[in-house]
Every structure is written in structure tokens, then in C-alpha cells.
Scaffold this motif. Structure first.
Motif, PDB file in Angstrom:
ATOM      1  N   ARG A 140      -7.653  40.041 -23.868  1.00 33.94           N
ATOM      2  CA  ARG A 140      -6.285  39.966 -24.224  1.00 33.94           C
ATOM      3  C   ARG A 140      -6.706  38.525 -23.287  1.00 33.94           C
ATOM      4  N   ASP A 141      -6.634  37.983 -21.820  1.00 31.95           N
ATOM      5  CA  ASP A 141      -6.663  36.537 -21.991  1.00 31.95           C
ATOM      6  C   ASP A 141      -6.852  35.093 -22.291  1.00 31.95           C
ATOM      7  N   TYR A 142      -7.940  36.261 -23.593  1.00 33.02           N
ATOM      8  CA  TYR A 142      -9.139  34.761 -24.728  1.00 33.02           C
ATOM      9  C   TYR A 142      -8.431  35.123 -26.299  1.00 33.02           C
ATOM     10  N   THR A 143      -7.175  35.904 -26.069  1.00 35.30           N
ATOM     11  CA  THR A 143      -6.897  36.126 -27.394  1.00 35.30           C
ATOM     12  C   THR A 143      -5.480  35.666 -27.146  1.00 35.30           C
ATOM     13  N   GLY A 144      -4.903  35.624 -25.953  1.00 38.68           N
ATOM     14  CA  GLY A 144      -3.334  34.934 -26.313  1.00 38.68           C
ATOM     15  C   GLY A 144      -2.637  36.265 -25.732  1.00 38.68           C
ATOM     16  N   LEU A 145      -2.797  37.930 -25.979  1.00 39.33           N
ATOM     17  CA  LEU A 145      -2.268  38.679 -25.746  1.00 39.33           C
ATOM     18  C   LEU A 145      -1.911  39.032 -24.457  1.00 39.33           C
ATOM     19  N   ARG A 146      -2.325  38.326 -23.557  1.00 38.74           N
ATOM     20  CA  ARG A 146      -1.979  38.068 -21.722  1.00 38.74           C
ATOM     21  C   ARG A 146      -2.064  36.988 -21.175  1.00 38.74           C
ATOM     22  N   SER A 147      -1.313  36.442 -20.465  1.00 37.28           N
ATOM     23  CA  SER A 147      -1.931  35.311 -19.576  1.00 37.28           C
ATOM     24  C   SER A 147      -2.338  35.717 -17.967  1.00 37.28           C
ATOM     25  N   GLY A 148      -3.624  36.113 -17.876  1.00 33.33           N
ATOM     26  CA  GLY A 148      -4.010  36.087 -16.973  1.00 33.33           C
ATOM     27  C   GLY A 148      -4.374  35.295 -16.309  1.00 33.33           C
ATOM     28  N   GLN A 149      -4.561  35.662 -14.721  1.00 36.69           N
ATOM     29  CA  GLN A 149      -5.294  34.562 -14.334  1.00 36.69           C
ATOM     30  C   GLN A 149      -6.614  34.201 -13.532  1.00 36.69           C
ATOM     31  N   LEU A 150      -6.969  35.203 -14.081  1.00 35.92           N
ATOM     32  CA  LEU A 150      -8.578  35.205 -13.702  1.00 35.92           C
ATOM     33  C   LEU A 150      -9.537  34.620 -13.668  1.00 35.92           C
ATOM     34  N   CYS A 151      -9.829  34.050 -14.943  1.00 41.18           N
ATOM     35  CA  CYS A 151     -10.821  33.411 -15.683  1.00 41.18           C
ATOM     36  C   CYS A 151      -9.889  32.266 -15.710  1.00 41.18           C
ATOM     37  N   ALA A 152     -11.788  31.591 -15.642  1.00 44.21           N
ATOM     38  CA  ALA A 152     -11.647  29.996 -15.601  1.00 44.21           C
ATOM     39  C   ALA A 152     -11.360  28.987 -17.414  1.00 44.21           C
ATOM     40  N   ARG A 153     -10.321  29.875 -17.475  1.00 40.25           N
ATOM     41  CA  ARG A 153     -10.830  29.591 -19.492  1.00 40.25           C
ATOM     42  C   ARG A 153     -11.175  28.053 -20.072  1.00 40.25           C
ATOM     43  N   PRO A 154     -10.623  27.415 -18.908  1.00 41.91           N
ATOM     44  CA  PRO A 154     -10.733  25.987 -19.363  1.00 41.91           C
ATOM     45  C   PRO A 154     -12.123  25.392 -19.557  1.00 41.91           C
ATOM     46  N   LEU A 155     -13.327  26.418 -18.456  1.00 39.09           N
ATOM     47  CA  LEU A 155     -14.381  25.685 -17.870  1.00 39.09           C
ATOM     48  C   LEU A 155     -14.407  26.854 -19.421  1.00 39.09           C
ATOM     49  N   ALA A 156     -14.545  27.644 -19.680  1.00 39.86           N
ATOM     50  CA  ALA A 156     -15.455  28.715 -20.635  1.00 39.86           C
ATOM     51  C   ALA A 156     -15.279  28.159 -21.329  1.00 39.86           C
ATOM     52  N   ALA A 157     -13.838  27.819 -21.858  1.00 42.40           N
ATOM     53  CA  ALA A 157     -14.214  26.900 -23.356  1.00 42.40           C
ATOM     54  C   ALA A 157     -15.217  25.635 -23.410  1.00 42.40           C
ATOM     55  N   GLU A 158     -14.815  24.929 -22.229  1.00 41.55           N
ATOM     56  CA  GLU A 158     -15.925  23.742 -22.373  1.00 41.55           C
ATOM     57  C   GLU A 158     -17.503  23.790 -22.805  1.00 41.55           C
ATOM     58  N   LEU A 159     -17.699  25.002 -21.638  1.00 44.00           N
ATOM     59  CA  LEU A 159     -19.708  25.538 -21.528  1.00 44.00           C
ATOM     60  C   LEU A 159     -19.625  26.027 -23.326  1.00 44.00           C
ATOM     61  N   LEU A 160     -18.422  26.644 -23.864  1.00 42.88           N
ATOM     62  CA  LEU A 160     -18.884  27.627 -24.887  1.00 42.88           C
ATOM     63  C   LEU A 160     -18.850  27.141 -26.090  1.00 42.88           C
ATOM     64  N   ASP A 161     -17.575  25.865 -25.897  1.00 36.39           N
ATOM     65  CA  ASP A 161     -17.169  25.309 -27.510  1.00 36.39           C
ATOM     66  C   ASP A 161     -16.163  26.677 -27.500  1.00 36.39           C
ATOM     67  N   LEU A 162     -15.481  27.336 -26.910  1.00 36.66           N
ATOM     68  CA  LEU A 162     -14.518  28.177 -27.991  1.00 36.66           C
ATOM     69  C   LEU A 162     -13.541  27.839 -28.540  1.00 36.66           C
ATOM     70  N   PRO A 163     -12.855  28.001 -29.539  1.00 34.93           N
ATOM     71  CA  PRO A 163     -11.893  27.468 -30.434  1.00 34.93           C
ATOM     72  C   PRO A 163     -10.805  27.946 -29.155  1.00 34.93           C
ATOM     73  N   ALA A 164      -9.915  27.230 -29.817  1.00 39.28           N
ATOM     74  CA  ALA A 164      -8.586  27.188 -29.397  1.00 39.28           C
ATOM     75  C   ALA A 164      -7.410  28.425 -29.653  1.00 39.28           C
ATOM     76  N   ASP A 165      -7.827  28.562 -30.773  1.00 39.28           N
ATOM     77  CA  ASP A 165      -7.091  29.222 -32.040  1.00 39.28           C
ATOM     78  C   ASP A 165      -7.327  31.207 -31.239  1.00 39.28           C
ATOM     79  N   PRO A 166      -6.143  31.422 -31.011  1.00 37.13           N
ATOM     80  CA  PRO A 166      -6.013  33.272 -30.779  1.00 37.13           C
ATOM     81  C   PRO A 166      -6.674  34.083 -31.743  1.00 37.13           C
TER      82      PRO A 166
END
Length: 186
Positions: A140-166
Motif C-alpha cells: 500500500r505504501d509503494y502504490t500510493g494507498l498509504r503513506s507509511g514511514q517504515l520503508c525507506a522508499r527513496p532508497l528502494a527506488a534508487e536500488l531497484l530503479d522503481l517507477p514513481a507512478d503508483p
């Protein structure tokens, strides 16, 4: 387990005899609180999923972290969680099947597969028909359904080249994994 600074690990365990480790919503919340206390000082959480009888974490050990200290704090985490459940459920004996397991993921390919695998757990177990409805995962945090603070989403996005669009992220998380992908992650 020897955790190395900068290392990325899939950490997991399940209930003894595949029995539940979570009995109500408060147990899930308590477990998440313990993650914040015992895991976050040493590692960045990239993904997580708590299931009724097991859990999965994908973490990156922080630079400068002392692996032995992380292992010690995880031991404290699981011992104290076990004692709380034993008291709540008026039971004795092992809660977990064994000591937690941790597999280092050195390959970017396996890292992305693990990231998706962790998030697909509720669907694979048929706990939910729609992954966004399972509250005990970082999906839910990665798909924009919740804004949880447990995950280091910017780091994951960098390491995995994740899309910004939910929407793109949802498609990525639900991609079909290669046959046998789970075996490579354990």
C-alpha cells in the motif's frame, strides 16, 4: 548470521508447526513497533509483509552498522515478541519454527524478484483477492494507498530503479515471477 554493512537481505521465519504468529490486529501492530525499535537503527526496510503464520522483510544493512549488534537486537526482538504472545495466548514453547533466516541477495535480478515476491504473499496465500486490501504489507505504501514511514522508499527506488507512478508500481509488483523464483530467495 553475519550481516555486512551495505548488504541486502531477505529475512524471514514462520510459526512453529506452521501455526499462527499473529492472533489479532494488535499483534501485527506490536510486531511493527518492535521492527521500528530493533531493526531500524541497523537497517533500512525496503519491503515487508506480515502473514498470519510468517513474515518477510527485505532490508539493507546501514553503512557503519555492526552486524553482530543487529543479530543481537533481532534475537531480543523475537524473544520479547514470543514472550508477549505466550502470555497473551497462555501457552509455552516455541512460537517460531527456528531462528530467523536471512539470505543475502547480491544479484539485482534476485533483489527485484524478492521485492515483488514479498508483496505478492497475500495473493499467493489467497488471503485477499486484491493486494491493496491487505494492511500488513508495504504494498500500500509503494502504490500510493498509504503513506507509511517504515520503508525507506527513496532508497528502494534508487536500488531497484522503481517507477514513481503508483499505477506503474502496482503493475511492477504484480508481475509474474519466473518459475522457481521463490526457491532462489530462501
Amino acid at each position: 548470521m553475519k550481516f555486512q554493512p551495505g548488504g541486502i537481505y531477505h529475512i524471514y521465519n514462520r510459526g512453529n508447526n506452521r501455526e499462527p504468529i499473529f492472533f489479532n490486529k494488535d499483534n501485527y501492530r506490536y510486531f511493527l513497533g518492535k521492527m521500528r525499535k530493533h531493526l531500524l537503527p541497523h537497517a533500512d526496510v525496503l519491503a515487508w509483509c506480515l502473514m498470519p503464520n510468517h513474515y518477510h522483510w527485505l532490508v539493507r544493512v546501514k553503512d557503519g552498522a555492526i552486524g553482530a549488534r543487529l543479530a543481537q537486537d533481532l534475537g531480543t526482538f523475537f524473544s520479547s515478541y514470543t514472550r508477549a504472545i505466550q502470555k497473551q495466548e497462555t501457552r509455552t514453547g516455541s512460537l517460531f519454527q527456528q531462528q530467523y533466516q536471512a539470505k543475502e541477495l547480491a544479484s539485482p535480478e534476485y533483489l527485484l524478484q524478492c521485492f515483488c515476491y514479498v508483496h505478492q504473499n497475500p495473493l499467493r496465500a489467497a488471503l485477499e483477492a486484491e493486494p491493496g486490501t491487505w494492511p500488513w504489507s508495504s504494498f500500500r505504501d509503494y502504490t500510493g494507498l498509504r503513506s507509511g514511514q517504515l520503508c525507506a522508499r527513496p532508497l528502494a527506488a534508487e536500488l531497484l530503479d522503481l517507477p514513481a507512478d503508483p499505477v506503474e508500481m502496482r503493475c511492477l509488483l504484480l508481475q509474474t515471477l519466473p518459475d522457481g523464483a521463490g526457491a532462489l530467495l530462501y
